[in-house]
Design a protein around this motif. Sequence first.
Motif, short mmCIF file in Angstrom:
data_model
loop_
_atom_site.label_atom_id
_atom_site.label_comp_id
_atom_site.label_asym_id
_atom_site.label_seq_id
_atom_site.Cartn_x
_atom_site.Cartn_y
_atom_site.Cartn_z
N GLN A 61 30.95 17.10 50.01
CA GLN A 61 30.75 15.56 49.70
C GLN A 61 29.71 15.06 49.04
N ARG A 62 28.63 16.00 49.05
CA ARG A 62 28.17 15.27 47.42
C ARG A 62 29.12 16.65 46.51
N LEU A 63 28.88 17.32 46.57
CA LEU A 63 30.37 17.74 44.79
C LEU A 63 30.56 16.61 44.98
N SER A 64 31.86 16.13 45.71
CA SER A 64 32.91 15.10 45.47
C SER A 64 32.20 13.48 44.49
N SER A 65 30.73 13.28 45.62
CA SER A 65 30.06 12.40 45.13
C SER A 65 29.41 12.39 43.89
N ASN A 67 31.03 14.48 42.00
CA ASN A 67 32.36 14.39 40.29
C ASN A 67 32.33 12.78 40.23
N LEU A 68 32.58 12.10 41.53
CA LEU A 68 33.03 10.92 41.18
C LEU A 68 32.52 10.20 40.37
N GLU A 69 30.44 10.59 40.33
CA GLU A 69 29.61 9.41 39.63
C GLU A 69 30.07 10.34 38.08
N ALA A 70 29.93 11.44 38.24
CA ALA A 70 29.97 11.69 36.97
C ALA A 70 31.68 11.03 36.25
N LYS A 71 32.64 11.20 36.78
CA LYS A 71 33.86 10.38 35.98
C LYS A 71 33.69 9.35 36.00
N GLN A 72 32.69 8.48 36.80
CA GLN A 72 32.20 7.07 35.83
C GLN A 72 31.86 6.04 35.19
N THR A 73 30.04 7.65 35.28
CA THR A 73 29.63 7.43 34.39
C THR A 73 30.67 7.69 32.62
N ARG A 74 31.74 8.78 32.55
CA ARG A 74 31.89 8.86 31.61
C ARG A 74 33.02 7.93 31.17
N LEU A 75 33.72 6.90 31.99
CA LEU A 75 34.21 6.05 31.86
C LEU A 75 33.87 4.78 31.59
#
Length: 194
Positions: A61-65, A67-75
């Motif tokens: 969950q932390r890894l997924s979270s 990754n999602l946070e990193a993706k949102q930051t990139r976007l």
Amino acid sequence: MSLDSVTEDIKEQARARAEEIRSDAEEQADEIIQEAEQEAERIRQQKEREVERQIEQEREQRLSSGNLEAKQTRLAARRQLLERVREQVETALVDLDAETREELTRELLDAASTEFEDVEAAEVYGRSDDEELLTSILEEYDGFEYGGEIDCLGGVVVESDSSRVRVNNTFDSVLEDVWQESLREISDELFEEQ
């Protein structure tokens, strides 16, 4: 047989029976203790597996979270960069040299005028800084007159009350169309994956 020997015999049998009961009780106690220890070990192993599963699940969950946070930051960073590119394009349109601005304005007015061939009068609106340019160009168009300013980067909006036609040929509208059509290409160019 005397009463003492009968008494002694009964005591001996009672002792033997008590020893037998004590021995059976110890065996049962040992079995109960062994079963309890086995059950405790089974429960401990089960709890260990549950804790390991929970740890793994929380890690995922932390890894997924993350990754999602990193993706949102990139976007968000990409969105900001695309906004800056668009702002630069808008600035370049505002800062066009006079010759290019006149050429583009004429092309946009020519394109819009085809919608007003059967109309006696039409009003042309444009950027406030282009008023002189527009009034000069409109001298070449019969029935077209400068109608005032609109908030835009350049180009024209042509309207006719009689035919209720309105054509938006501003730099803004052209840019929006081109931007939407080319956004994927622009994005691929800016964010080419290495």
